[in-house]
Design a protein around this motif. Structure first.
Motif, PDB file in Angstrom:
ATOM      1  N   LEU A   1       0.848  -1.191   0.000  1.00 49.33           N
ATOM      2  CA  LEU A   1       0.000   0.000   0.000  1.00 49.33           C
ATOM      3  C   LEU A   1       0.884   1.241   0.000  1.00 49.33           C
ATOM      4  N   ASN A   2       0.412   2.267  -0.686  1.00 46.91           N
ATOM      5  CA  ASN A   2       1.135   3.529  -0.775  1.00 46.91           C
ATOM      6  C   ASN A   2       0.238   4.636  -0.248  1.00 46.91           C
ATOM      7  N   ASP A   3       0.704   5.360   0.773  1.00 40.86           N
ATOM      8  CA  ASP A   3      -0.102   6.430   1.364  1.00 40.86           C
ATOM      9  C   ASP A   3      -0.324   7.580   0.392  1.00 40.86           C
ATOM     10  N   ASP A   4       0.586   7.758  -0.548  1.00 40.32           N
ATOM     11  CA  ASP A   4       0.461   8.874  -1.483  1.00 40.32           C
ATOM     12  C   ASP A   4      -0.542   8.599  -2.599  1.00 40.32           C
ATOM     13  N   ALA A   5      -0.859   7.338  -2.835  1.00 38.55           N
ATOM     14  CA  ALA A   5      -1.770   6.987  -3.927  1.00 38.55           C
ATOM     15  C   ALA A   5      -3.212   7.131  -3.474  1.00 38.55           C
ATOM     16  N   ALA A   6      -4.017   7.858  -4.275  1.00 34.08           N
ATOM     17  CA  ALA A   6      -5.428   8.032  -3.927  1.00 34.08           C
ATOM     18  C   ALA A   6      -6.182   6.712  -4.027  1.00 34.08           C
ATOM     19  N   VAL A   7      -5.862   5.912  -5.034  1.00 34.46           N
ATOM     20  CA  VAL A   7      -6.487   4.605  -5.243  1.00 34.46           C
ATOM     21  C   VAL A   7      -5.369   3.586  -5.409  1.00 34.46           C
ATOM     22  N   SER A   8      -5.471   2.475  -4.673  1.00 37.84           N
ATOM     23  CA  SER A   8      -4.424   1.468  -4.720  1.00 37.84           C
ATOM     24  C   SER A   8      -5.022   0.100  -5.035  1.00 37.84           C
ATOM     25  N   LEU A   9      -4.274  -0.685  -5.815  1.00 37.82           N
ATOM     26  CA  LEU A   9      -4.631  -2.071  -6.076  1.00 37.82           C
ATOM     27  C   LEU A   9      -4.063  -2.911  -4.942  1.00 37.82           C
ATOM     28  N   THR A  10      -4.938  -3.646  -4.250  1.00 33.04           N
ATOM     29  CA  THR A  10      -4.505  -4.394  -3.076  1.00 33.04           C
ATOM     30  C   THR A  10      -4.313  -5.887  -3.351  1.00 33.04           C
ATOM     31  N   GLU A  11      -5.081  -6.454  -4.290  1.00 36.34           N
ATOM     32  CA  GLU A  11      -5.021  -7.908  -4.478  1.00 36.34           C
ATOM     33  C   GLU A  11      -5.386  -8.275  -5.917  1.00 36.34           C
ATOM     34  N   MET A  12      -4.783  -9.326  -6.416  1.00 32.62           N
ATOM     35  CA  MET A  12      -5.087  -9.852  -7.748  1.00 32.62           C
ATOM     36  C   MET A  12      -4.979 -11.382  -7.699  1.00 32.62           C
ATOM     37  N   ARG A  13      -5.954 -12.062  -8.324  1.00 38.34           N
ATOM     38  CA  ARG A  13      -5.982 -13.528  -8.325  1.00 38.34           C
ATOM     39  C   ARG A  13      -5.904 -14.050  -9.761  1.00 38.34           C
ATOM     40  N   PHE A  14      -5.090 -15.091  -9.935  1.00 41.51           N
ATOM     41  CA  PHE A  14      -4.941 -15.755 -11.232  1.00 41.51           C
ATOM     42  C   PHE A  14      -5.428 -17.199 -11.090  1.00 41.51           C
ATOM     43  N   HIS A  15      -6.340 -17.584 -11.987  1.00 42.45           N
ATOM     44  CA  HIS A  15      -6.808 -18.968 -12.040  1.00 42.45           C
ATOM     45  C   HIS A  15      -5.987 -19.710 -13.090  1.00 42.45           C
ATOM     46  N   ILE A  16      -5.359 -20.798 -12.682  1.00 43.76           N
ATOM     47  CA  ILE A  16      -4.473 -21.563 -13.559  1.00 43.76           C
ATOM     48  C   ILE A  16      -5.074 -22.958 -13.723  1.00 43.76           C
ATOM     49  N   PRO A  17      -5.610 -23.293 -14.882  1.00 38.91           N
ATOM     50  CA  PRO A  17      -6.196 -24.630 -15.072  1.00 38.91           C
ATOM     51  C   PRO A  17      -5.117 -25.705 -15.084  1.00 38.91           C
ATOM     52  N   ALA A  18      -5.502 -26.902 -14.722  1.00 36.32           N
ATOM     53  CA  ALA A  18      -4.553 -28.018 -14.668  1.00 36.32           C
ATOM     54  C   ALA A  18      -4.198 -28.482 -16.075  1.00 36.32           C
ATOM     55  N   ASP A  19      -2.949 -28.884 -16.250  1.00 38.32           N
ATOM     56  CA  ASP A  19      -2.449 -29.353 -17.548  1.00 38.32           C
ATOM     57  C   ASP A  19      -2.033 -30.814 -17.390  1.00 38.32           C
ATOM     58  N   ALA A  20      -2.759 -31.683 -18.054  1.00 32.28           N
ATOM     59  CA  ALA A  20      -2.475 -33.112 -17.918  1.00 32.28           C
ATOM     60  C   ALA A  20      -1.176 -33.486 -18.588  1.00 32.28           C
ATOM     61  N   ASN A  21      -0.756 -32.758 -19.637  1.00 29.47           N
ATOM     62  CA  ASN A  21       0.463 -33.102 -20.366  1.00 29.47           C
ATOM     63  C   ASN A  21       1.728 -32.630 -19.647  1.00 29.47           C
ATOM     64  N   SER A  22       1.600 -31.685 -18.707  1.00 29.69           N
ATOM     65  CA  SER A  22       2.768 -31.124 -18.021  1.00 29.69           C
ATOM     66  C   SER A  22       3.157 -32.002 -16.840  1.00 29.69           C
ATOM     67  N   GLU A  23       4.468 -32.197 -16.698  1.00 31.34           N
ATOM     68  CA  GLU A  23       4.960 -32.999 -15.578  1.00 31.34           C
ATOM     69  C   GLU A  23       4.928 -32.203 -14.276  1.00 31.34           C
ATOM     70  N   ASN A  24       5.204 -30.878 -14.356  1.00 35.65           N
ATOM     71  CA  ASN A  24       5.231 -30.028 -13.164  1.00 35.65           C
ATOM     72  C   ASN A  24       3.851 -29.420 -12.922  1.00 35.65           C
ATOM     73  N   ASP A  25       3.624 -29.069 -11.703  1.00 36.11           N
ATOM     74  CA  ASP A  25       2.364 -28.422 -11.325  1.00 36.11           C
ATOM     75  C   ASP A  25       2.416 -26.971 -11.800  1.00 36.11           C
ATOM     76  N   PRO A  26       1.539 -26.545 -12.686  1.00 30.99           N
ATOM     77  CA  PRO A  26       1.598 -25.155 -13.176  1.00 30.99           C
ATOM     78  C   PRO A  26       1.359 -24.130 -12.079  1.00 30.99           C
ATOM     79  N   VAL A  27       0.582 -24.455 -11.084  1.00 33.07           N
ATOM     80  CA  VAL A  27       0.325 -23.510  -9.978  1.00 33.07           C
ATOM     81  C   VAL A  27       1.605 -23.242  -9.196  1.00 33.07           C
ATOM     82  N   GLN A  28       2.340 -24.294  -8.835  1.00 36.47           N
ATOM     83  CA  GLN A  28       3.579 -24.132  -8.085  1.00 36.47           C
ATOM     84  C   GLN A  28       4.656 -23.450  -8.925  1.00 36.47           C
TER      85      GLN A  28
END
Length: 759
Positions: A152-179
Motif C-alpha cells: 500500500l502507498n499512502d500517497d496513492a489516492a487509489v491502490s490495487l490491493t489484491e489480484m488472483r490468477f486462475h491456472i487450469p490443470a495441464d495433464a500433459n505437463s509434468e510439473n504443477d503449473p500452480v507451483q
C-alpha cells in the motif's frame, strides 16, 4: 545531435503512485531525480539491453530493460518525442526503440509471461497489462489459484490491493503449473523473508523514532528492527539518505535514516529512523561475511571485525550495505560554537541543522527540507519575547514550517548562511509584496544601511524618535517666562515655597497682618481659607500615615527575650561540628558556608561511633534542665508589677494610668456640674443605684458629658479655660454645694478621696 536530452515533466510509477521528476538522458548514463523525495536513480547506458515505446491512457511510456532483469518505466511523453528518442537510443545505447502494440479487447484470459521483474499478461499475442513484481508484498496458493497482495502507498489516492490468477490443470505437463507460477512470483517479488544468518547483529540500540531499544539485524537485502513489542523489516531500497549529526551538548550523536515509503505502526508512519549514541561508548562487531564477499560485494569497505565508537561502526556498516552516502553538517557554526540551533516546532523542542543542501530538524517530528524545494524563508520577531526570533521556511508545495524560539544571538549566523545559499527571503514589512532575487540580494547585502529585513525595528525606532520630539515640544510650550504670579502673599508661593512670605498662626495674627498690608482683604481671606484647608488635609494624611506605621511596627515587633533565661543545650551534631569545623576547612579548602555545612552533614551521617558526642549532649541537656528550674523559681519569687504600682501609688504602666483617669475627680465633677443641669448625678450615685432602671439614661449621659469634657479640654479654648479653672479650683471646690441626694448618698470613702485630690 546533442549527447544530452532532458525531460522535466516525466513521472515514474511506484506502488500505484506516479512520482514527478526530471529525466536526463546522457550518452553514457540515464538519470532520474524524484522531485518529491530528491532521490536519484542512475544507471549506465552499457547496462541497457532493450528499449520499448508503449501507448498509455494519457501519453506514452518509455520502458528500459537492463541486463540484470530490472525494468524502469517513465510516463508522460508526447507522441512527437518518439523520433527524437528513437535516434538518441540507437546512436548512444546500441539498441533500437521498439513500438509495442497493446491489446484493447478486454479479455480476462490469456498467457502469462515472466520477463525480468515483471509479469506480462498477453491476449491474442499482444500485451494486455503488466504487473511489476516489486510491488508484490505477499503471495499465497490454493488448488488452482495464485493470489498476489500488493504494497500500500499512502500517497496513492487509489491502490490495487489484491489480484488472483486462475491456472487450469495441464495433464500433459509434468510439473504443477500452480507451483511453477508461484515460484516465478517469489523470485522477483518484494517479499521480505528472514532466512539464513544476518550479516551483523547490533543489540540494545537506543532509538528515538520509533521510541525504545531495538536489536538491529542487517541482512543482505533488508534491515530487521526487533524490539520487545514491535518488529519492523526495512528493505534497503526504501533508504533515501543517511545523516550523522552531532548533538549540541557535544556528548551525543544522532544517526538518522530517511525512509520512503515509511515504516508503519498502526496508523502511525515513521519517515525517519533516529538512533542515538554516546560519543564515549565503543563497540566491537563481528560480520558473518567471507573475505570474498567483502571484496566482491562491498568493495573492501568492511572488515570481518570492526571496532571503535558506536556511531562510527554503525555508520560505516550502513553506508557499505545500503550503498548510500552519509550527510554531515557543513561549514555552518552557530553563535554557541556548535553546528545546531535550538528551537521548537509545534511545541516540541529540538535542534535545527543547516546543511549544505538543506535543513534538517530533529527529533520530534523529524523534518528534512532540501534547498531545491524551498520557495522562500522568513525571519520574524517572536511574539511576546524580544530575546528570540522565528524562522519560517515555505516550500514550493505551499507547506510552511515555522521554527520558533531561536536565540537572538543566532540571527547573524543564520542570516549569513541564508545569504550564502541565495535563498529567497520574505520581508516582514512587505505585506503580500512579491520579491525578486535581486531584492533579496539587496536585503542580505552589507547591512550598513539596515536593510528592509528589519523594517519592523526601524519603524519602532522612528516612532520612538517622534514621541521624544513631541515630549520636548510639549515641555517648551508649557514654560511661560512672562508669567509672574506676584511677589508677596500669592497662592503659588504659599503652596510650593518652603518659606512663604506671609503665614498666620491665629486669628489675631491674621487680622493684624491684613491690616498692616493694606492689600485686598477679600483676596487675603480666600488665600488664608485655602491654606487652612490644606493644613487640615496634611495633618489628616500625616496622622493616618503615622497610625499605619505604628500598626506595622506593632505587627513586626517581637517580644524582648529575657537575657537571664538559660540557653537551650546543643545537640550531639553541633557539639561535634564546633570542634571539627576547623579540621574540615583544612581538609576541604575553598568551601563556602553552605557547602561546608552540607559536607559536615554527610560526614556526620557516615560516622559509626557517636557515643562521645551523644554523652556530652546528654550531660548538657541535664545542666540546661537544672538551670531552667532555677530560673523559673526566681521568676516566681520576684514581685509583680501590679504590687509595685499599688505600693508606689500611681507608678503603673501607661495603660493602667489611662484606666485610672477615666473616672473624673471631684473638682472636675464640680466644674462639669455647672453646665450639666439639674439632672446631673455623681458617679458614686450612679454606681450605687445601678440596679434601678431609671438611672440607666443617666449613666449614658455621664459618659457623653465625659467625652465632651475631653474634647473641650483638647481645644485651645478648653486649654485656656482649664488653666483658669486650675487657678480657681480651690475656691470653687469650697464654695460649690452638693445637691441633697449626693449629700445623703455620699460615702466617707468618697469624701476622703475628694480631700486627697484637693490636697
Amino acid at each position: 545531435m546533442s549527447d544530452i536530452q532532458e525531460y522535466p515533466d516525466v513521472v515514474q510509477e511506484f506502488r500505484g503512485h506516479l512520482n514527478p521528476g526530471r529525466l536526463k538522458l546522457q550518452s553514457n548514463s540515464v538519470i532520474f531525480k524524484n522531485t518529491k523525495t530528491g532521490k536519484v536513480d542512475q544507471y549506465q547506458s552499457s547496462d541497457i539491453t532493450k528499449a520499448e515505446w508503449l501507448k498509455r491512457a494519457r501519453g506514452y511510456c518509455l520502458k528500459i530493460k537492463l541486463n540484470n532483469d530490472t525494468i524502469h518505466r517513465y510516463d508522460g511523453f508526447k507522441e512527437t518525442d518518439f523520433e527524437k528518442l528513437s535516434g538518441f537510443v540507437s546512436n548512444f545505447y546500441g539498441t533500437s526503440l521498439e513500438k509495442v502494440d497493446v491489446s484493447l479487447k478486454g479479455w480476462n484470459y490469456g498467457i502469462a509471461h515472466f520477463q525480468g521483474n515483471a509479469l506480462t499478461f498477453e491476449v491474442d499475442k499482444s500485451m494486455s497489462f503488466e504487473v511489476p513484481l516489486t510491488n508484490v508484498s505477499h503471495s499465497t496458493t490454493a488448488k488452482n489459484e495464485v493470489t498476489l497482495e500488493f504494497h500500500l502507498n499512502d500517497d496513492a489516492a487509489v491502490s490495487l490491493t489484491e489480484m488472483r490468477f486462475h491456472i487450469p490443470a495441464d495433464a500433459n505437463s509434468e510439473n504443477d503449473p500452480v507451483q511453477e507460477f508461484y515460484k516465478n512470483v517469489l523470485e522477483s517479488a518484494d517479499i521480505i523473508q528472514a532466512t539464513g544468518e544476518s550479516i551483523v547483529t547490533l543489540q540494545e540500540i537506543q532509538c528515538l523514532t520509533p521510541r525504545g531499544r531495538y536489536d538491529l539485524k542487517m541482512y543482505p537485502t533488508f534491515l530487521q528492527l526487533h524490539g520487545k513489542t514491535f518488529d519492523y523489516k526495512i528493505p534497503y531500497t526504501t533508504v533515501l539518505r543517511l545523516f550523522l549529526l552531532p548533538h549540541k551538548d557535544g556528548r551525543q550523536m544522532f544517526f538518522v535514516v530517511s525512509l520512503d515509503p515509511p515504516i508503519k505502526q498502526g496508523q502511525t508512519r515513521y519517515h525517519f529512523l533516529i538512533l542515538l549514541f554516546n560519543k564515549d561508548d565503543e563497540m566491537t562487531a563481528e560480520l558473518n561475511l567471507t573475505d570474498e564477499d567483502i571484496e566482491k560485494k562491498y568493495d573492501g569497505k568492511l572488515t570481518r571485525e570492526m571496532s571503535g565508537p558506536d556511531y562510527e561502526v554503525v555508520s560505516k556498516i550502513f553506508k557499505a550495505i545500503t550503498t548510500s552516502k552519509i550527510t554531515v553538517p557543513g561549514g555552518f557554526v552557530g553563535h554557541s560554537g556548535t553546528q545546531a540551533i535550538s528551537c521548537s516546532y509545534k511545541a516540541a523542542t529540538g535542534l535545527l541543522y543547516p546543511l549544505e543542501r538543506g535543513f534538517i530538524f530533529v527529533h520530534k517530528p523529524p523534518i528534512h527540507i532540501r534547498f531545491d524545494e524551498i520557495a522562500a524563508v522568513n525571519f520574524a520577531r517572536s511574539s511576546g519575547n524580544t530575546r528570540s526570533f522565528d524562522f519560517d521556511v515555505e516550500s514550493k508545495s505551499g507547506t510552511v514550517y515555522n521554527f520558533v524560539g531561536l536565540e537572538k544571538d543566532e540571527y547573524g549566523k543564520l542570516y549569513d548562511f541564508v545569504a550564502q545559499k541565495k535563498l529567497r527571503v520574505k520581508n516582514i514589512g512587505g505585506k503580500g509584496k512579491k520579491r525578486t532575487q535581486d531584492d533579496d540580494d539587496d536585503v542580505w547585502g552589507s547591512g550598513d544601511e539596515g536593510g528592509e529585513h528589519d523594517a519592523y525595528l526601524e519603524r519602532m525606532k522612528e516612532e520612538g524618535k517622534n514621541r521624544q520630539m513631541d515630549d520636548e515640544d510639549d515641555d517648551s510650550d508649557s514654560s511661560d517666562e512672562s508669567y509672574n504670579p506676584g511677589g508677596s502673599g500669592s497662592e503659588v508661593a504659599e503652596e510650593y515655597d518652603s518659606n512663604p512670605p506671609t503665614s498666620s498662626t491665629s486669628d489675631s495674627d491674621y487680622s493684624a497682618g491684613s491690616a498692616g498690608s493694606g492689600g485686598d482683604s477679600e483676596a487675603e481671606a480666600r488665600r488664608e481659607k485655602k491654606k487652612e484647608k490644606r493644613e487640615k488635609k496634611e495633618k489628616k494624611k500625616s496622622k493616618s500615615a503615622k497610625t499605619v506605621k505604628e500598626g506595622r511596627r506593632k505587627r513586626k515587633t517581637k517580644k524582648d527575650r529575657d537575657p537571664n533565661r538559660p540557653k537551650r543545650a546543643q545537640s550531639a551534631y553541633f557539639l561535634w561540628l564546633n570542634e571539627s569545623r576547623e579540621s574540615i576547612k583544612t581538609e576541604f579548602p575553598g568551601l563556602s558556608i553552605t557547602e561546608l555545612s552540607k559536607k559536615a552533614g554527610e560526614m556526620w551521617r557516615d560516622m559509626t561511633d557517636k557515643s562521645k558526642w551523644e554523652a556530652m549532649a546528654e550531660e548538657a541537656k541535664k545542666e540546661y534542665q537544672a538551670a531552667m528550674e532555677e530560673y523559673k523559681k526566681q521568676k516566681e519569687e520576684e514581685p509583680s508589677d501590679d504590687d509595685d504600682d499599688d505600693e508606689e501609688g500611681g507608678g503603673g504602666s501607661p495603660k493602667k494610668e489611662k484606666k485610672k483617669k477615666v473616672s473624673p475627680s471631684p473638682k472636675k465633677q464640680t466644674e462639669s456640674r455647672a453646665g450639666a443641669g439639674s439632672d446631673y448625678k455623681s458617679k458614686e450615685f450612679i454606681s450605687s443605684s445601678s440596679s434601678s432602671d431609671e438611672d440607666k439614661p443617666l449613666k449614658k449621659k455621664a459618659k457623653k458629658d465625659g467625652r465632651k469634657e475631653k474634647r473641650a479640654e483638647s481645644s485651645p479654648k478648653g486649654r485656656k479655660s482649664k488653666r483658669g479653672a486650675k487657678r480657681n479650683s480651690g475656691s470653687e471646690s469650697e464654695e460649690a454645694e452638693l445637691p441633697e441626694d449626693e449629700e445623703i448618698l455620699s460615702s466617707p470613702t468618697a469624701s476622703e478621696a475628694s480631700e486627697s485630690d484637693s490636697d
